[in-house]
Each structure stands twice: as structure tokens, then as C-alpha cells.
Design a protein around this motif. Sequence first.
Motif, PDB file in Angstrom:
ATOM      1  N   PRO A 100       0.587  -1.215  -0.030  1.00 56.49           N
ATOM      2  CA  PRO A 100       0.084   0.131   0.001  1.00 56.49           C
ATOM      3  C   PRO A 100       0.983   1.199   0.070  1.00 56.49           C
ATOM      4  CG  PRO A 100      -0.758  -1.583   1.654  1.00 56.49           C
ATOM      5  CD  PRO A 100       0.375  -1.997   1.090  1.00 56.49           C
ATOM      6  N   GLY A 101       0.593   2.289  -0.798  1.00 52.13           N
ATOM      7  CA  GLY A 101       1.236   3.359  -0.965  1.00 52.13           C
ATOM      8  C   GLY A 101       2.251   3.253  -2.108  1.00 52.13           C
ATOM      9  N   GLN A 102       2.473   1.881  -2.618  1.00 52.68           N
ATOM     10  CA  GLN A 102       3.585   2.014  -3.634  1.00 52.68           C
ATOM     11  C   GLN A 102       2.983   1.418  -4.915  1.00 52.68           C
ATOM     12  OE1 GLN A 102       6.690  -0.501  -1.967  1.00 52.68           O
ATOM     13  NE2 GLN A 102       7.311   0.935  -0.349  1.00 52.68           N
TER      14      GLN A 102
END
Length: 517
Positions: free
Chosen positions: A118-120
Amino acid sequence: MGLATSRRGRSRLLPRTVRGRSAAAAALAMALVLAAGGGWLYVILRANLLDNANGRTELAAREVAARADAGPLPSLLPAPRSGVDVVLVLDPRGTVVATSRPSAGPLAREFAALRPQPGQDAASKVLCCSRAMNGERGDVVVVRATPAPGEERYVYALTVLNDVDDATHAIALGLLGGAPPLIALAAAIAWAVTGLALRPVTAIRTELAAVTASELDRRVPDPAGGDEVAALARTVNATLDRLEQAVARQRQFVADASHELRNPVAAVRSQLEVALAAAARPDHRSGHGTACRTGCPTDCRTDCRTDCRTDCRTDCRTDCPTSGAVRAALADTVRLQHVAADLLLLARLDARVPTGTGEPVDLALLAAEEAARRPATRVPLTVTAVAPVPMRGRSGQLERLVANLVDNALRHAASRVEVSAFLDETAGQAVLEVADDGPGIAADQRERVFERFVRLDAARDRESGGSGLGLAIAREIAHAHGGSLVVAPGGGGARLVARFPLPDGQPGKPGTRPGAL
């Protein structure tokens, strides 16, 4: 026992020669350098190849992801560029949306678990020994695609790492194959260089082994330069110089000692032979009265029975030597005894045996006692000492020093001999001076006079000039007490000055020095 055995075992494993040890050390050093350098090179090159492969794989995945963001993708994608093997697109449920390889189902099931965090928007992983990849290793990169009208897509790109593995394997083989020749080359260079450096040492050892008692003039070759081998050669030559000088002094000493001892022995023999010849003459045997009157200086009834210790009628006529011959033989025997005693004392002084601090001695009292033992001398003997001169030493040796200096002065003095003992408060020394008004000692002879068996008399008269050991013994005694004995310049005649250090904590006393040196 076990430690000693292990040490002997290790010593047997090491080469015995310096060249062998140097070669072994160079080989070990080269092996360590190759191991460390080769390992570092292997790791760096492998990491660089993996980074390049990962970069190409990620670039191929992002190109397809950009196309997915722009619109729908065809089910069969074109083959990727730059060595990437497979590109495939999956939806969130793991269903194949598009692929560059028709039979991509097994790969899809293998890759479905790899998703970006998450976030990548991307993630990568190296897969090994996968059935879908036929047991080969591969670098997989996944990139998240977010098309505007639809759900997310995951674009996977795969690069098989056969090229990377082949390259790193070739590097490892090259390092392993090149290490033994390099190690052998380092050992050979070390062996050759060490042999070249030790060639002067071999020459030094060979020449030194050829030095014998009859060839002490030989010297080892001195290589040019200022390295350790040259310094060793110069040190060895300096040691050989000192050894040759010591042997020369020893041989000269033996020759002089033999010469000195031979003369008294010859004199004793001649005196005894003369006495025996006189006793064998017919007039010596002719009658009782003649024999007693010529052979014995006094009455036969007393001296013949006491000196010859047998009956006057037999020995007094045949074997009783003349009194003059006996006195001459006795004098030569005494002189021979003195020479032997001097040689023994010099041998003891040469041994340099530590004697400790000694006993308290008054130098002024020793000088006064020496003068008292000589009540009637050829010339007046005076002693000047206004105060005690205390020091520490061996009283017997110091008495001998004073006696030898006084004997030398009395032998050469014209009209007087003066002995002075005092404390030199400035130098902190006990001083003894013996001066005479004789012919003196030339400046170029002031050191030679202390050599053994040296006489400055032109004719080397052994009857009046002594044995030539007195001043040598005196200087050795002074040196044994940490002092000195020199011939002082100036004035008429000879002035010999002996100086001795005072014990610690015993300063010189004011007013005890009668005059300046």
C-alpha cells in the motif's frame, strides 16, 4: 609436553630457510588478496548485473502499465524489448487480461501473490526453481496500473537471469583459475628477490667461516649501500678488527711474558751451574780446611753443618756452593716470583670480575704507610696530605697501586719524590699524585708507558728498569675502581695522577686540596 610437541610440529611445517619463508609469506599474502579482492569483485559485479536486469524489467512493465492507463489492452501483447522475456497483465482476481506469451496461465498463478505494498506502485522479487519457469531463476517486477474508467490492473514483467548467472559463473571460474598462477608467481618473485638480497649474506657467511686463528686478517665483503646487510657486514668487520687486535695483544703478551720469565730462569740456572762447577774443582776438594774456608764463609763446625746439613768431611768438600752464587740465584728467583705475581694480578684484573663497592679506605693513610715502609730510600720521599682522603675500594689493590707509582718515581728521580693525596671538591674525586724530578716522560710516550712490558729506557735494562708491568698494573687497578691514571703535563720530571670517584653522598670537603692540577 603437549604445547612443546605442538610447537615442534608447527616448526616442522614451516620452511627452514629465509627464502622459503619469504616465498611462503608472499604466496599466503597473494592468496589472501585474491580471496578478498575476488570475493569483493564477484559480489559487486553480480549486484550490478542484477540491478541492470531489474531496471530493464521494471521499464518494460511500466511501458505496458502506461498503455493500460491510456485505454484497453489487446489480449496478446507484442514481445518486450531489452531482453525481457514475458509481460503479462492481471486483474485484482488474478485473471489474465493480456500477455506476451499465449500459455501464461502457470506464470499468472505463480505471480498472483506478488503485489505492490500500500502506498507503492511497484514491487520486485527474484524467483528460483519455479516449475512455471522450468527451474530457472528470474527477476519479476509488478507495476500497478489504474485506468480511469475501470478497476486496477497489475502488469508483471519477467526476465530470466540465465545471462547474469552465466556471467557471474564465468567470473568465479576466472578468479579460481587465475589464483594459483598468481600465487605461484608471487612466491617465485619473493624467492628470487630474497635470494638476491641474501646473496651478500651468503658471501659474508662463507668468508666468516674461513676466518681462523691463523687468518684473522680476512674480512667479509662490504656491499655498497646503507641497508641492513651492509650494516651487518660493517659490524662483522669491526668485530673482526677488535678480535684481531685482541689476539695480537694476547700473542704479544705471551711473547713478552715468555721473554721476561726466561731471563730469570736462565740466570738462576747459570748461577747454579757456576756453583756446581766451583764445587767440583780440585782445589775445592783438596782438603777439609780449604773447602770450608772457600765454600763456607765462616767456621766449618757451624756453617757447614747447618747450611749443607750433612757431615763436614763429605758435603762441605764437594757440594756446598758459594754464598755469592746462592745470593744471586735467590735474587733472580725473587724477581721471577715478582714477575709471575704481576702476571697473575694482570690476569685477574683483565677478567673484570665485579668486586662490589669495596671497603672504606683512606688514600692519604695508604700513602703514609707506603712511605713508612721505605725508611731509607735513594732520594728523599715526602708525603703531603692535610686531611684524610676517604674512598671505597679494595685496600690490597690500592696499596699495590701506590707502591708501583712510588717504585717508578724512585727509580727515575734525581733528588726527590713527592706524594700528595687530597680531595678534589669540584670534581668530587679522591686524587693521588706521585711526582719526581727525573728526566720525565715525553708527550708522545704518555700513553705508551702504560702498556705492558714497555720500558722507556734506551737499553731496556731489566735490572734497573723493572719488568715493565708496574704502571700497567697501576692503571688497571685504577680502572677497576672506576677511576683513571694519567701522566699529567707540565713541570720537571714525571707527575702521575690517579683519580677515583667518591662514594654517593660523600661530597668533597673544602680546604682539602693542596694545589691545583
